[in-house]
Design a protein around this motif. Sequence first.
Motif, short mmCIF file in Angstrom:
data_model
loop_
_atom_site.label_atom_id
_atom_site.label_comp_id
_atom_site.label_asym_id
_atom_site.label_seq_id
_atom_site.Cartn_x
_atom_site.Cartn_y
_atom_site.Cartn_z
N ILE A 2 0.83 -1.20 0.00
CA ILE A 2 0.00 0.00 0.00
C ILE A 2 0.87 1.25 0.00
O ILE A 2 0.60 2.20 -0.74
CB ILE A 2 -0.96 0.00 1.20
CG1 ILE A 2 -1.97 -1.14 1.06
CG2 ILE A 2 -1.70 1.33 1.31
CD1 ILE A 2 -2.86 -1.33 2.26
N ILE A 32 -6.45 -1.71 -3.34
CA ILE A 32 -5.51 -2.52 -2.56
C ILE A 32 -5.83 -2.42 -1.07
O ILE A 32 -5.80 -3.41 -0.35
CB ILE A 32 -4.06 -2.09 -2.85
CG1 ILE A 32 -3.69 -2.49 -4.28
CG2 ILE A 32 -3.10 -2.71 -1.86
CD1 ILE A 32 -2.37 -1.97 -4.75
N SER A 33 -6.17 -1.23 -0.62
CA SER A 33 -6.53 -1.05 0.79
C SER A 33 -7.76 -1.87 1.14
O SER A 33 -7.83 -2.50 2.20
CB SER A 33 -6.79 0.42 1.09
OG SER A 33 -5.64 1.18 0.90
N GLN A 34 -8.75 -1.87 0.26
CA GLN A 34 -9.97 -2.63 0.50
C GLN A 34 -9.69 -4.12 0.50
O GLN A 34 -10.22 -4.87 1.33
CB GLN A 34 -11.03 -2.29 -0.55
CG GLN A 34 -12.37 -2.93 -0.28
CD GLN A 34 -12.99 -2.46 1.01
OE1 GLN A 34 -13.03 -1.28 1.29
NE2 GLN A 34 -13.45 -3.39 1.82
N ALA A 35 -8.86 -4.58 -0.42
CA ALA A 35 -8.51 -6.00 -0.48
C ALA A 35 -7.80 -6.43 0.81
O ALA A 35 -8.07 -7.51 1.34
CB ALA A 35 -7.64 -6.29 -1.69
N LYS A 36 -6.92 -5.59 1.31
CA LYS A 36 -6.22 -5.91 2.55
C LYS A 36 -7.20 -5.97 3.72
O LYS A 36 -7.12 -6.87 4.56
CB LYS A 36 -5.14 -4.87 2.82
CG LYS A 36 -4.31 -5.18 4.04
CD LYS A 36 -3.19 -4.18 4.23
CE LYS A 36 -2.37 -4.52 5.45
NZ LYS A 36 -1.29 -3.55 5.67
N ALA A 37 -8.13 -5.04 3.78
CA ALA A 37 -9.13 -5.03 4.85
C ALA A 37 -10.03 -6.26 4.77
O ALA A 37 -10.34 -6.88 5.80
CB ALA A 37 -9.97 -3.76 4.78
N PHE A 39 -9.24 -9.17 3.49
CA PHE A 39 -8.42 -10.32 3.88
C PHE A 39 -8.28 -10.38 5.40
O PHE A 39 -8.40 -11.45 6.00
CB PHE A 39 -7.04 -10.22 3.21
CG PHE A 39 -6.14 -11.37 3.52
CD1 PHE A 39 -6.39 -12.63 3.00
CD2 PHE A 39 -5.04 -11.20 4.34
CE1 PHE A 39 -5.56 -13.69 3.29
CE2 PHE A 39 -4.20 -12.25 4.64
CZ PHE A 39 -4.46 -13.51 4.11
N ARG A 40 -8.08 -9.24 6.03
CA ARG A 40 -7.94 -9.19 7.48
C ARG A 40 -9.23 -9.65 8.16
O ARG A 40 -9.20 -10.41 9.13
CB ARG A 40 -7.58 -7.77 7.92
CG ARG A 40 -7.21 -7.69 9.39
CD ARG A 40 -6.78 -6.30 9.81
NE ARG A 40 -5.63 -5.87 9.06
CZ ARG A 40 -5.50 -4.67 8.51
NH1 ARG A 40 -6.45 -3.78 8.62
NH2 ARG A 40 -4.41 -4.34 7.85
#
Length: 67
Positions: A2, A32-37, A39-40
């Motif tokens: 990110i 990318i931020s949304q995908a990381k969130a 996944f978390r």
Amino acid sequence: MIEKKVKEATQVCEGDQTSDECKVAWDEVEEISQAKADFRRKLEKEDPLESFCQDHPETDECRVYDN
């Protein structure tokens, strides 16, 4: 990842913050931020014992008894 995309978006937008390239760069950061969130959140919902038992069904912790 990110941080890298934020740096790239900042560089792209230095000249013109209203350009299409700038908008696309910040859209990529948001995706990318949304995908990381997402996944978390998925990791938080998973039971660690369930994952362990999928890999090691023979262990005592994973035995299922019929009463």
